[in-house]
Structure formats: C-alpha cells, structure tokens
Design a protein around this motif. Structure first.
Motif, mmCIF file in Angstrom:
data_model
loop_
_atom_site.group_PDB
_atom_site.id
_atom_site.type_symbol
_atom_site.label_atom_id
_atom_site.label_comp_id
_atom_site.label_asym_id
_atom_site.label_seq_id
_atom_site.Cartn_x
_atom_site.Cartn_y
_atom_site.Cartn_z
ATOM 1 N N MET A 10 26.117 40.368 32.379
ATOM 2 C CA MET A 10 26.819 39.813 33.533
ATOM 3 C C MET A 10 28.314 39.690 33.245
ATOM 4 S SD MET A 10 26.679 38.942 36.622
ATOM 5 C CE MET A 10 24.938 38.835 36.919
ATOM 6 N N ALA A 11 28.657 39.267 32.034
ATOM 7 C CA ALA A 11 30.079 39.178 31.662
ATOM 8 C C ALA A 11 30.720 40.562 31.686
ATOM 9 C CB ALA A 11 30.223 38.544 30.293
ATOM 10 N N LEU A 12 30.017 41.554 31.204
ATOM 11 C CA LEU A 12 30.525 42.920 31.213
ATOM 12 C C LEU A 12 30.691 43.429 32.642
ATOM 13 C CD1 LEU A 12 31.330 45.304 29.398
ATOM 14 C CD2 LEU A 12 28.960 46.083 29.572
ATOM 15 N N TYR A 13 29.696 43.184 33.487
ATOM 16 C CA TYR A 13 29.751 43.620 34.881
ATOM 17 C C TYR A 13 30.912 42.979 35.633
ATOM 18 C CZ TYR A 13 25.030 45.564 34.330
ATOM 19 O OH TYR A 13 23.944 46.269 33.936
ATOM 20 N N LEU A 14 31.244 41.758 35.306
ATOM 21 C CA LEU A 14 32.343 41.073 35.990
ATOM 22 C C LEU A 14 33.693 41.397 35.373
ATOM 23 C CD1 LEU A 14 30.760 37.577 36.591
ATOM 24 C CD2 LEU A 14 31.181 39.365 38.279
ATOM 25 N N THR A 15 33.741 41.583 34.068
ATOM 26 C CA THR A 15 35.002 41.817 33.380
ATOM 27 C C THR A 15 35.595 43.178 33.729
ATOM 28 O OG1 THR A 15 34.258 40.433 31.571
ATOM 29 C CG2 THR A 15 36.115 41.876 31.125
ATOM 30 N N PHE A 16 34.788 44.193 33.779
ATOM 31 C CA PHE A 16 35.315 45.544 34.029
ATOM 32 C C PHE A 16 36.043 45.660 35.367
ATOM 33 C CE2 PHE A 16 34.842 49.913 35.540
ATOM 34 C CZ PHE A 16 35.585 50.562 34.566
ATOM 35 N N PRO A 17 35.425 45.301 36.515
ATOM 36 C CA PRO A 17 36.157 45.439 37.781
ATOM 37 C C PRO A 17 37.379 44.527 37.878
ATOM 38 C CG PRO A 17 33.901 44.716 38.181
ATOM 39 C CD PRO A 17 34.054 44.899 36.720
ATOM 40 N N VAL A 18 37.258 43.315 37.343
ATOM 41 C CA VAL A 18 38.400 42.395 37.396
ATOM 42 C C VAL A 18 39.554 42.957 36.572
ATOM 43 C CG1 VAL A 18 39.206 40.099 36.722
ATOM 44 C CG2 VAL A 18 37.018 40.370 37.902
ATOM 45 N N THR A 19 39.258 43.497 35.398
ATOM 46 C CA THR A 19 40.296 44.092 34.549
ATOM 47 C C THR A 19 40.931 45.294 35.227
ATOM 48 O OG1 THR A 19 39.098 43.351 32.594
ATOM 49 C CG2 THR A 19 40.763 45.056 32.279
#
Length: 73
Positions: A10-19
C-alpha cells in the motif's frame, strides 16, 4: 508477514503516483524539459509562417463565401 507485506504494498502504491505528481509539477522541470522542447520542435520563425498560412486560408474562405453570396443575389 501478511500484514507487513500489505502495508509495504500500500505504501508503494501510494508513494509512486504521489512522487510522479510532485516531480512533474516542479516549475524548473517544466521550464527545462517542456518549454525548451516545444521551442526546439516549433521555433518562433515557424509560428510566423503558420500565422501567414492561416491568414491566407482565411482570406480564401472569405473570398469563396463572398463569391457564393454574390452569385446567389
């Protein structure tokens, strides 16, 4: 391990688009890569040629319309 893996995913899924959103909205990046690339592809001299072409086409269309109106009168 299951919960930790899900939290990581979940952290990976959220971090990529936000970054990616943050990177793409940097003004310096936009200036360097987008605007300069646009000027490279379509230099200002070409803009003048395009505007002249548009003006010629517009005049031709007006003349056709005027000629058609005169014939119908």
């Amino acid at each position: 391990m299951g919960v930790k893996l899900e939290v990581f995913r979940m952290a990976l899924y959220l971090t990529f688009p936000v970054t990616m959103f943050w990177i793409s909205n940097q003004a310096e990046w936009f200036e360097d890569y987008v605007i300069l690339r646009k000027r490279e592809l379509w230099p200002p001299e070409k803009h003048q040629e395009i505007e002249e072409f548009k003006e010629r086409i517009r005049k031709q269309q007006e003349e056709k319309l005027l000629h058609a109106v005169q014939q119908n009168s």
